[in-house]
Design a protein around this motif. Structure first.
Motif, PDB file in Angstrom:
ATOM      1  N   ASN A  40       0.881  -1.161   0.000  1.00 19.01           N
ATOM      2  CA  ASN A  40       0.000   0.000   0.000  1.00 19.01           C
ATOM      3  C   ASN A  40       0.927   1.222   0.000  1.00 19.01           C
ATOM      4  OD1 ASN A  40      -1.617   2.196   0.632  1.00 19.01           O
ATOM      5  ND2 ASN A  40      -2.910   1.033   2.031  1.00 19.01           N
ATOM      6  N   LEU A  43       1.276   4.001   2.812  1.00 10.18           N
ATOM      7  CA  LEU A  43       1.717   3.664   4.166  1.00 10.18           C
ATOM      8  C   LEU A  43       3.231   3.606   4.268  1.00 10.18           C
ATOM      9  CD1 LEU A  43      -0.841   0.839   5.049  1.00 10.18           C
ATOM     10  CD2 LEU A  43      -0.994   3.294   5.518  1.00 10.18           C
ATOM     11  N   PRO A  74       3.741  -1.199   4.959  1.00  5.81           N
ATOM     12  CA  PRO A  74       2.835  -1.102   3.814  1.00  5.81           C
ATOM     13  C   PRO A  74       2.251  -2.449   3.368  1.00  5.81           C
ATOM     14  CG  PRO A  74       4.770   0.243   3.448  1.00  5.81           C
ATOM     15  CD  PRO A  74       5.048  -0.606   4.666  1.00  5.81           C
ATOM     16  N   TRP A  75       2.717  -3.560   3.952  1.00 13.07           N
ATOM     17  CA  TRP A  75       2.211  -4.866   3.548  1.00 13.07           C
ATOM     18  C   TRP A  75       1.598  -5.681   4.692  1.00 13.07           C
ATOM     19  CZ3 TRP A  75       7.243  -3.440   3.927  1.00 13.07           C
ATOM     20  CH2 TRP A  75       8.122  -4.221   4.666  1.00 13.07           C
ATOM     21  N   PRO A 127      -3.155  -8.177   3.306  1.00 10.09           N
ATOM     22  CA  PRO A 127      -2.415  -6.952   3.015  1.00 10.09           C
ATOM     23  C   PRO A 127      -3.090  -5.739   3.643  1.00 10.09           C
ATOM     24  CG  PRO A 127      -3.665  -7.628   1.085  1.00 10.09           C
ATOM     25  CD  PRO A 127      -3.886  -8.695   2.142  1.00 10.09           C
ATOM     26  N   MET A 128      -2.566  -4.562   3.333  1.00 11.18           N
ATOM     27  CA  MET A 128      -2.987  -3.335   4.021  1.00 11.18           C
ATOM     28  C   MET A 128      -3.817  -2.391   3.143  1.00 11.18           C
ATOM     29  SD  MET A 128      -1.859  -3.466   7.151  1.00 11.18           S
ATOM     30  CE  MET A 128      -1.658  -1.789   7.728  1.00 11.18           C
ATOM     31  N   PHE A 129      -4.474  -2.892   2.120  1.00 10.11           N
ATOM     32  CA  PHE A 129      -5.216  -2.028   1.200  1.00 10.11           C
ATOM     33  C   PHE A 129      -6.454  -1.394   1.817  1.00 10.11           C
ATOM     34  CE2 PHE A 129      -3.012  -4.957  -1.795  1.00 10.11           C
ATOM     35  CZ  PHE A 129      -2.098  -4.024  -2.242  1.00 10.11           C
ATOM     36  N   GLU A 130      -6.899  -1.888   2.971  1.00 14.63           N
ATOM     37  CA  GLU A 130      -8.071  -1.319   3.642  1.00 14.63           C
ATOM     38  C   GLU A 130      -7.774   0.040   4.271  1.00 14.63           C
ATOM     39  OE1 GLU A 130      -9.855  -4.111   6.392  1.00 14.63           O
ATOM     40  OE2 GLU A 130      -9.175  -5.759   5.137  1.00 14.63           O
ATOM     41  N   PRO A 132      -6.595   3.757   3.798  1.00 14.41           N
ATOM     42  CA  PRO A 132      -6.293   4.811   2.829  1.00 14.41           C
ATOM     43  C   PRO A 132      -5.286   5.834   3.344  1.00 14.41           C
ATOM     44  CG  PRO A 132      -8.425   5.215   3.841  1.00 14.41           C
ATOM     45  CD  PRO A 132      -7.939   3.890   4.368  1.00 14.41           C
ATOM     46  N   GLN A 134      -2.047   6.685   6.578  1.00 19.67           N
ATOM     47  CA  GLN A 134      -1.204   6.259   7.698  1.00 19.67           C
ATOM     48  C   GLN A 134      -1.920   6.534   9.021  1.00 19.67           C
ATOM     49  OE1 GLN A 134       1.808   4.762   7.225  1.00 19.67           O
ATOM     50  NE2 GLN A 134       2.246   4.493   9.390  1.00 19.67           N
TER      51      GLN A 134
END
Length: 183
Positions: A40, A43, A74-75, A127-130, A132, A134
């Motif tokens: 992401n 992040l 970010p992951w 993963p961290m896509f949820e 948007p 930091q």
């Protein structure tokens, strides 16, 4: 066996170890993760809420103090237990162990890196896509730590404590089928 550490020395050691943790994962991001689709891009690596935990016996005669907190990358976002003194892995990499973390018990997986030594992780998000921003990732980490460390008296406050995440984008039916999650 009892474990005693002066407050100033434990605070300094905690800061050094957490700084090393952040530097290590920032280096992993730069050197090993760039260009991978699971990152992401909004992040960055951040250590959240790390504090010294009660000493725990790593073996019958050795007490090990650990830093506990949440690592955001970010992951992934994980609960993390990092010994204050660099430890050898002693064949614990990939092994599961249940540890108290705050008021709860969690299943941690052992990991090792030359720069950090042995540490343990328990995944929260990957993963961290949820996330948007930091700030939302940090707020979620802080809310999770607050819940784990302080607890609540009913299910309603617990649900209200965690920030609301935006809805994940819809996954095309073909992708669901290919991953075995479709009907």
């Amino acid at each position: 066996m009892s474990f005693v550490m002066h407050a100033s020395s434990s605070t300094d050691l905690l800061k050094q170890r957490v700084d090393a943790l952040v530097m290590h994962f920032a280096r992993v991001q730069r050197e090993r993760m760039q260009g991978l689709p699971l990152l992401n891009a909004v992040l960055r690596v951040e250590a959240v809420g790390f504090a010294c935990a009660n000493a725990e016996s790593a073996s019958a005669d050795v007490a090990v103090a650990v830093a506990e907190g949440v690592l955001i990358t970010p992951w992934f976002m994980s609960l993390l237990r990092l010994p204050l003194d660099k430890q050898a892995h002693r064949d614990r990499v990939g092994c599961r162990a249940v540890h108290a973390f705050g008021l709860e018990q969690f299943d941690f997986i052992g990991a090792n890196d030359e720069a950090l030594g042995y540490y343990e992780t328990c995944a929260l998000f990957s993963p961290m896509f949820e996330f948007p921003t930091q700030d939302l990732a940090r707020d979620t980490a802080l809310a999770a730590l607050r819940e784990i460390r302080e607890g609540t008296h009913s299910a309603a406050p617990a649900a209200a404590a965690l920030p609301t995440l935006p809805a994940a984008p819809a996954v095309p039916a073909r992708r669901l089928f290919l991953t075995g999650r479709g009907a």
